[in-house]
Write an enzyme that holds these catalytic residues in place. Structure first.
Site, mmCIF file in Angstrom:
data_model
loop_
_atom_site.group_PDB
_atom_site.id
_atom_site.type_symbol
_atom_site.label_atom_id
_atom_site.label_comp_id
_atom_site.label_asym_id
_atom_site.label_seq_id
_atom_site.Cartn_x
_atom_site.Cartn_y
_atom_site.Cartn_z
ATOM 1 N N HIS A 1 5.664 6.088 -2.030
ATOM 2 C CA HIS A 1 6.382 4.854 -2.333
ATOM 3 C C HIS A 1 5.547 3.666 -1.866
ATOM 4 O O HIS A 1 4.613 3.820 -1.103
ATOM 5 C CB HIS A 1 7.754 4.843 -1.645
ATOM 6 C CG HIS A 1 7.676 4.756 -0.157
ATOM 7 N ND1 HIS A 1 7.419 5.865 0.629
ATOM 8 C CD2 HIS A 1 7.764 3.701 0.685
ATOM 9 C CE1 HIS A 1 7.389 5.488 1.900
ATOM 10 N NE2 HIS A 1 7.581 4.183 1.962
ATOM 11 N N HIS B 1 0.839 -1.198 0.000
ATOM 12 C CA HIS B 1 0.000 0.000 0.000
ATOM 13 C C HIS B 1 0.874 1.249 0.000
ATOM 14 O O HIS B 1 2.071 1.175 0.277
ATOM 15 C CB HIS B 1 -0.947 0.004 1.207
ATOM 16 C CG HIS B 1 -0.224 0.069 2.526
ATOM 17 N ND1 HIS B 1 0.196 -1.061 3.186
ATOM 18 C CD2 HIS B 1 0.150 1.124 3.283
ATOM 19 C CE1 HIS B 1 0.811 -0.700 4.302
ATOM 20 N NE2 HIS B 1 0.803 0.618 4.392
#
Length: 189
Positions: free
Chosen positions: A119, A36
């Site tokens: 990220h 995630h």
């Protein structure tokens, strides 16, 4: 608070990662279902706060645009944490993160107020292994995934296990973005 790539985007990255997995088996790889993109790290939240988060984020998310993103390349933080980069509508992503953080704060929930560095965390090294993460990042440098739409905002909980194993995550709640896709241009970025 996080966004999750769809399964086919995660599968695409996992296929590209196969040789890297083989080259760096000593890394503590996150499970693909746990991948995630964190928008706001809340830390430990008392369970009684969750209903106010549900209320504050539900209507807000329904009135917001989804963003078109993609996974690409790789890098690392302090030679210990391997990540895949995020491309696409980064302006929209930053606006979403800002709005999420405002809603969370309005509920009296504290969070780590760090600048957003989009990220997707893939793996962590062991303390005595300073070379595996940079090596893995080199192996991922050429990855460019297909564009995808982040359709939901997720309230994600962490389950810390015993020992050196990976952190496990679970969805506590998810809300669908309801105003279409921000600046939708079809499949192009």
């Amino acid at each position: 608070m996080a966004l999750a790539p769809p399964d086919d985007a995660k599968d695409e990255l996992a296929r590209f990662l196969r040789p890297v997995y083989a080259q760096c088996p000593q890394l503590r790889w996150n499970r693909i279902e746990d991948w995630h993109i964190t928008l706001a790290f809340l830390g430990e939240v008392p369970v009684e706060v969750v209903p106010s988060l549900r209320s504050a984020l539900g209507d807000w998310t329904a009135s917001r645009h989804a963003v078109r993103l993609g996974l690409h390349g790789a890098g690392h933080f302090d030679q210990r944490l391997l990540w895949s980069g995020i491309g696409g509508d980064l302006e929209g992503l930053h606006l979403l993160a800002e709005g999420v953080r405002e809603r969370v704060e309005s509920c009296g929930v504290g969070f780590r107020d760090r600048p957003l560095s989009p990220h997707l965390t893939l793996a962590r090294s062991r303390r005595d292994d300073p070379s595996s993460v940079p090596k893995a990042a080199e192996g991922l440098a050429g990855f460019v995934g297909r564009p995808w739409v982040a359709e939901r905002l997720h309230l994600v909980g962490s389950n810390f296990g015993r020992g050196p194993g990976p952190i496990r995550y679970r969805d506590i709640e998810a809300w669908r973005f309801g105003a279409g896709v921000r600046g939708d241009r079809g499949g192009a970025w």
